[in-house]
Design a protein around this motif. Sequence first.
Motif, mmCIF file in Angstrom:
data_model
loop_
_atom_site.group_PDB
_atom_site.id
_atom_site.type_symbol
_atom_site.label_atom_id
_atom_site.label_comp_id
_atom_site.label_asym_id
_atom_site.label_seq_id
_atom_site.Cartn_x
_atom_site.Cartn_y
_atom_site.Cartn_z
ATOM 1 N N GLN A 175 91.491 3.296 28.436
ATOM 2 C CA GLN A 175 91.184 3.523 29.845
ATOM 3 C C GLN A 175 91.030 5.017 30.143
ATOM 4 O O GLN A 175 90.161 5.426 30.922
ATOM 5 C CB GLN A 175 92.295 2.925 30.710
ATOM 6 N N SER A 176 91.876 5.828 29.516
ATOM 7 C CA SER A 176 91.832 7.277 29.744
ATOM 8 C C SER A 176 90.521 7.871 29.245
ATOM 9 O O SER A 176 89.902 8.713 29.923
ATOM 10 C CB SER A 176 93.016 7.942 29.046
ATOM 11 N N TYR A 209 101.045 14.672 27.675
ATOM 12 C CA TYR A 209 101.565 13.316 27.519
ATOM 13 C C TYR A 209 100.990 12.458 28.639
ATOM 14 O O TYR A 209 101.150 12.764 29.822
ATOM 15 C CB TYR A 209 103.096 13.326 27.564
ATOM 16 N N ILE A 210 100.299 11.392 28.259
ATOM 17 C CA ILE A 210 99.641 10.504 29.227
ATOM 18 C C ILE A 210 100.505 9.257 29.399
ATOM 19 O O ILE A 210 100.559 8.399 28.508
ATOM 20 C CB ILE A 210 98.222 10.112 28.759
ATOM 21 N N ASP A 211 101.197 9.160 30.520
ATOM 22 C CA ASP A 211 102.049 7.996 30.772
ATOM 23 C C ASP A 211 101.468 7.068 31.828
ATOM 24 O O ASP A 211 101.916 5.934 31.972
ATOM 25 C CB ASP A 211 103.460 8.436 31.179
ATOM 26 N N THR A 212 100.489 7.553 32.577
ATOM 27 C CA THR A 212 99.841 6.731 33.602
ATOM 28 C C THR A 212 98.353 7.070 33.642
ATOM 29 O O THR A 212 97.926 8.123 33.156
ATOM 30 C CB THR A 212 100.439 6.993 34.999
ATOM 31 N N LEU A 213 97.585 6.202 34.249
ATOM 32 C CA LEU A 213 96.160 6.471 34.410
ATOM 33 C C LEU A 213 95.942 7.649 35.365
ATOM 34 O O LEU A 213 94.971 8.392 35.232
ATOM 35 C CB LEU A 213 95.443 5.219 34.918
ATOM 36 N N ALA A 214 96.863 7.838 36.307
ATOM 37 C CA ALA A 214 96.761 8.978 37.214
ATOM 38 C C ALA A 214 96.916 10.288 36.451
ATOM 39 O O ALA A 214 96.242 11.277 36.759
ATOM 40 C CB ALA A 214 97.831 8.873 38.307
ATOM 41 N N GLU A 215 97.784 10.317 35.443
ATOM 42 C CA GLU A 215 97.932 11.523 34.626
ATOM 43 C C GLU A 215 96.677 11.762 33.788
ATOM 44 O O GLU A 215 96.265 12.905 33.575
ATOM 45 C CB GLU A 215 99.159 11.401 33.720
ATOM 46 N N ALA A 216 96.063 10.678 33.310
ATOM 47 C CA ALA A 216 94.796 10.815 32.592
ATOM 48 C C ALA A 216 93.728 11.416 33.506
ATOM 49 O O ALA A 216 92.916 12.243 33.074
ATOM 50 C CB ALA A 216 94.346 9.458 32.062
ATOM 51 N N GLN A 217 93.714 11.014 34.759
ATOM 52 C CA GLN A 217 92.774 11.575 35.726
ATOM 53 C C GLN A 217 93.001 13.082 35.878
ATOM 54 O O GLN A 217 92.044 13.871 35.897
ATOM 55 C CB GLN A 217 92.960 10.876 37.082
ATOM 56 N N LYS A 218 94.245 13.501 35.957
ATOM 57 C CA LYS A 218 94.562 14.923 36.136
ATOM 58 C C LYS A 218 94.140 15.747 34.927
ATOM 59 O O LYS A 218 93.519 16.803 35.049
ATOM 60 C CB LYS A 218 96.061 15.091 36.387
ATOM 61 N N VAL A 219 94.497 15.258 33.721
ATOM 62 C CA VAL A 219 94.285 16.040 32.499
ATOM 63 C C VAL A 219 92.837 15.975 32.023
ATOM 64 O O VAL A 219 92.247 16.995 31.641
ATOM 65 C CB VAL A 219 95.243 15.551 31.387
ATOM 66 N N TYR A 247 101.100 15.730 43.923
ATOM 67 C CA TYR A 247 101.927 16.084 42.770
ATOM 68 C C TYR A 247 103.267 16.690 43.190
ATOM 69 O O TYR A 247 104.302 16.431 42.570
ATOM 70 C CB TYR A 247 101.190 17.070 41.864
ATOM 71 N N ARG A 248 103.254 17.490 44.250
ATOM 72 C CA ARG A 248 104.494 18.134 44.687
ATOM 73 C C ARG A 248 105.420 17.140 45.389
ATOM 74 O O ARG A 248 106.643 17.211 45.226
ATOM 75 C CB ARG A 248 104.159 19.331 45.585
ATOM 76 N N SER A 249 104.856 16.223 46.138
ATOM 77 C CA SER A 249 105.677 15.162 46.744
ATOM 78 C C SER A 249 106.329 14.320 45.659
ATOM 79 O O SER A 249 107.504 13.931 45.770
ATOM 80 C CB SER A 249 104.817 14.281 47.657
ATOM 81 N N GLU A 250 105.585 14.033 44.615
ATOM 82 C CA GLU A 250 106.135 13.278 43.485
ATOM 83 C C GLU A 250 107.284 14.050 42.845
ATOM 84 O O GLU A 250 108.303 13.464 42.466
ATOM 85 C CB GLU A 250 105.040 13.018 42.450
ATOM 86 N N ALA A 251 107.152 15.385 42.743
ATOM 87 C CA ALA A 251 108.212 16.190 42.142
ATOM 88 C C ALA A 251 109.504 16.093 42.945
ATOM 89 O O ALA A 251 110.602 15.990 42.378
ATOM 90 C CB ALA A 251 107.758 17.642 42.032
#
Length: 649
Positions: free
Chosen positions: A312-313, A449-459, A633-637
């Motif tokens: 998917q990534s 490290y890709i743990d979610t599809l959202a992280e794949a979108q970012k990277v 991203y900051r709210s998630e942090a």
Amino acid sequence: MMGQPPAPYPARKAEAIALAMKNFDRLQESRQGIGEEARLSSVTGPRGLIGGLKMLIANNTRAVLAATTALAAVALIAVVPVLTRGPGALEDALNGGLSEQAAKPEVVVAPNMATPEIVVEEAEAPMAADAPAPAPRGVFTRAMPAPKMRAGDAARARELGAIAPTAQRNEEFRPEPLPVPEADTEAFPEAEDNPVKVTAESPVSTFSIDVDTASWSILRNSLTAGTLPPKDAVRIEEMVNYFSYDYPAPEGGMPFATQVGVSDSPWRAGTQLVQIGLQGAMPAERPAMNLVFLVDTSGSMQDANKLPLLKQSFRLMLGQLGAEDRVSIVTYAGSAGRVLEPTPASERQTILAALDRLEAGGSTAGQAGLQQAYATAAEMKRDGAVARVILATDGDFNVGISEPGKLKDYIAAQRDSGTYLSVLGFGRGNLDDATMQALAQNGNGMAAYIDTLAEAQKVLVDQLTGALVPIADDVKIQVEWNPALVAEYRLIGYETRALRREDFNNDKVDAGEIGAGHQVTALYEITPVGSDARMTDPLRYAAEVSPSAEAAAVESDELGFLRLRYKAPGEAESQLIEAPILADAGPLAQADWAVAIAGFGQLLKGSTLIGDWSMGDAIALAQASKGADPYGYRSEAITLMRLAESLMQ
């Protein structure tokens, strides 16, 4: 449910057992002695042993109920010791009788009970240190003695089915499967936290820059799963660099701009924080790319958050590539194979079909896959194109070049030929983060490290150009602190990127790369001379400083001096940038957010250098400095900080 048989007296019990055995023998003899005509006659009684038992029960119900119950218990007890001796013991016993050892177990008789009690070891309480280990659940540890079996008894027992049916009726005897623990072979780089250093003794600090972000994704994955991350997985520089800051863009054709800011430390009164920020240039036009996807398809990649998420990534990433880009896919799992020849990225369906055909299975042969991936990149070489191998794996390298030093040397040699290596990690359980970091560092690439599809979108979408297009190689930072103004200092993070002082001017020593548009942030905590926050005492026999030198240092407004070396991509000789660190410099934009994240990381690592500063303090500082947060991203942090606070209680 059948009612319980009446409890016989000891004498009646022995008499009943004898009667049952006698009837068994008589039935067996009559079965063997009756001729064919008699067996076929319509007036003969019930046929076989089972029929005889039915007749016996019908004619003598009360006595035989007690007898058969006792016999079933005796038969079971006689066989159970055999079952505990191994798979072949039962067949040996049925063929040749029970051994003497099996026939003499300990006698246990419950009081006032006609039927012997079968004792099962069920205790789960802690054992004394010298107590014998308990038998597995469902295994008998004590039983009544087995009767001496005569010739033919084993065969009769087998024919009557006295073994299996009895064991099936006794629910406590049914063994319970032991839980299979999940494999956990995760490895993270081990490095001690940077210590406080005395400026007069060691004024120079040298390290390689780091643009990796894997640590943040790993700790997010751990916290959202309800566990604190391993301390070695917490790399503060990667946490801070996960977020973007408002650094000004470089000017005059420079590959990056350098900024330095100074602010008060929130966790130790009397200390200050020095923030160094680098902002990479974004090219007007992205160069063409030759990308080789090196995909781990070993059996360990079958989980949903591994190979399926990887596919998917890459689908997301493919949408950012154009007709001038080329893509090839190489797999490794037992043996390496090229599943997609070099193909223009515009041929989307061909590439997607090759991705869809990937399946997990087999052992891991990383070295063989690396060799074919680099060979493929060499075939794809074009003038002006950036060549990069993208290794996607759960970090499991257990076949091939298993010695880390040799693997690093191989990748370094390929790096010198102009092909970069980036590493994407997927899944948890056997994530070898230490190897992934080492490979990316030696390959002049980044590790994510890709743990979610959202992280794949970012990277792979939002930061694709920065992740794949280098603007500076072997970037090193060196700071010389002024002992007249700075008594102590410590670098927060970058433990795995430390360099020796002499490495700074040595162009043969490898360091990190900066991609197009990338940012790098580094934080130092310093203790000014004369501050009550100083943690070390001055040396009694410190070397004397000449009055003129001391006066010059005191009159200077420089806390320190920043030097930075880098190489243009493909160049062998580095270039030098220098800038003073001024005492009156103000804080950089969004400095408090970087400080909040650095404090978060120190709390996760259990640092003893931040006093009584708490996770609640980190949350408050982060909430106050969150600022614009277009992607959340900051709210998630902040949410992750709150989770960590709860898990730490």
